[in-house]
Design a protein around this motif. Structure first.
Motif, mmCIF file in Angstrom:
data_model
loop_
_atom_site.group_PDB
_atom_site.id
_atom_site.type_symbol
_atom_site.label_atom_id
_atom_site.label_comp_id
_atom_site.label_asym_id
_atom_site.label_seq_id
_atom_site.Cartn_x
_atom_site.Cartn_y
_atom_site.Cartn_z
ATOM 1 N N THR A 51 -5.696 9.703 3.802
ATOM 2 C CA THR A 51 -4.922 9.788 2.562
ATOM 3 C C THR A 51 -4.185 11.122 2.530
ATOM 4 N N GLN A 52 -4.891 12.183 2.903
ATOM 5 C CA GLN A 52 -4.313 13.525 2.940
ATOM 6 C C GLN A 52 -3.191 13.625 3.975
ATOM 7 N N PHE A 69 -1.363 11.221 5.381
ATOM 8 C CA PHE A 69 -0.204 10.401 4.998
ATOM 9 C C PHE A 69 0.591 11.115 3.903
ATOM 10 N N LYS A 70 -0.141 11.709 2.947
ATOM 11 C CA LYS A 70 0.503 12.435 1.850
ATOM 12 C C LYS A 70 1.351 13.597 2.392
ATOM 13 N N GLU A 71 0.804 14.295 3.370
ATOM 14 C CA GLU A 71 1.547 15.411 3.973
ATOM 15 C C GLU A 71 2.857 14.940 4.601
ATOM 16 N N HIS A 72 2.912 13.654 4.936
ATOM 17 C CA HIS A 72 4.126 13.100 5.547
ATOM 18 C C HIS A 72 4.885 12.217 4.569
ATOM 19 N N GLY A 73 4.594 12.384 3.287
ATOM 20 C CA GLY A 73 5.322 11.653 2.252
ATOM 21 C C GLY A 73 5.048 10.160 2.232
ATOM 22 N N THR A 119 1.941 6.811 1.824
ATOM 23 C CA THR A 119 0.703 6.442 1.137
ATOM 24 C C THR A 119 -0.206 5.671 2.087
ATOM 25 N N TYR A 120 -1.415 6.114 2.198
ATOM 26 C CA TYR A 120 -2.381 5.456 3.092
ATOM 27 C C TYR A 120 -3.020 4.266 2.390
#
Ligand SMILES: [Zn+2]
Length: 286
Positions: free
Chosen positions: A90-91, A93-97, A99-100
């Motif tokens: 989740t983290q 994916f978030k760093e890459h804009g 959503t996991y």
């Protein structure tokens, strides 16, 4: 591994003790990524679908038997590791804009029906993209210990993180893309593509370990050695030599021990998903 107080994932379906599991039918069109150690158990990945046929007639049992303390501990451990992969990915994916979307984990014993067909425990843990689920018979971990000497909780965690790595490949679209290509090439080329998918999943398992340690301080002395030992003893060359006394490189579909260790370590050391270049590398660079 230090897991004290860590949460357990709720995305787990416990089908242990149910024979055959739910009948979901065959050939729905998903991709089945067979386990790490098919050869070790003397199995052939192609048996998966054949076994499915014979399992379709199995009566379904609806009550679960009592589980031993060890089985319950392993189930809890697996749920905690899965929860860690949920938080980590989740983290990332978030760093890459992005959503996991979390996968499910299905615990089973002996045999199971999946959206990708039926399978027995002999194929080892596997991921089915049609269900976005990883399938795990916890007795695999006992087998790992007995036959591979790969003991240690971090080695078990690595196996789960590897299957989650295939889920990440699915979410990025790579899994479908590569499997389509595999249909159009000969067996040797298809095996080479499979090796790249497997090494990328090993790399993702390493990235997971890097983040899990950063986020939760989970690693203890010796953990990394245990996971690397596990990656070494599930290399195709190692397993084939152990099973038959010799290895046939053209038939490798998971990668050699050295390759598996290399990609796991790279993920672990860098924690940087952009370094997962198994599809950009030449055969020699793999
Ligand atoms: Zn795999």
């Amino acid at each position: 591994m230090k897991l004290n107080g860590r949460r357990e994932s709720s995305n787990v379906e416990d089908r242990r003790g149910l024979s055959g599991g739910q009948k979901t039918g065959l050939g729905i069109g998903g991709i089945i990524i067979v386990g790490l150690i098919t050869l070790l158990m003397g199995g052939n990945p192609l048996d998966v679908l054949q076994q499915a046929g014979s399992m379709m007639g199995t009566e379904q049992q609806t009550t679960q038997r009592e589980f031993t303390e060890e089985e319950q501990a392993l189930a809890k451990f697996s749920k905690q590791i899965l929860a860690g992969t949920e938080d980590v990915w989740t983290q990332i994916f978030k760093e890459h804009g992005a959503t996991y979307q979390v996968p499910r984990m299905v615990l089973f014993t002996d045999g199971v029906q999946t959206g990708c067909g039926g399978a027995t425990s002999s194929v080892g843990p596997f991921y089915c993209s049609a269900d976005q689920a990883l399938y795990l018979d916890l007795s695999f971990f006992s087998t790992m210990k007995q036959q591979l000497g790969a003991d240690g909780d971090f080695a078990y965690a690595y196996v789960i993180a590897h299957e989650v790595g295939h889920h990440v490949e699915y979410l990025t679209g790579l899994l479908d893309q590569v499997h389509q290509k595999m249909q159009t090439v000969n067996e040797t080329e298809s095996n080479k593509l499979s090796v790249r998918l497997e090494l990328l999943a090993d790399f993702y398992a390493g990235v997971w370990a890097n983040y899990d340690n950063k986020m939760f301080g989970s690693l203890e002395d010796g953990d990394i050695e245990k996971a690397i030992n596990c990656a070494a003893v599930i290399g195709d060359d190692y397993l084939q030599k152990k099973a038959r006394g010799y290895a046939i490189p053209e038939s490798f579909n998971h990668g050699t021990s050295a390759q598996r260790m290399k990609w796991f370590k790279l993920g672990l050391q860098t924690g940087d998903i952009s370094r997962g270049t198994t599809f950009q590398c030449s055969d020699e660079e793999l």
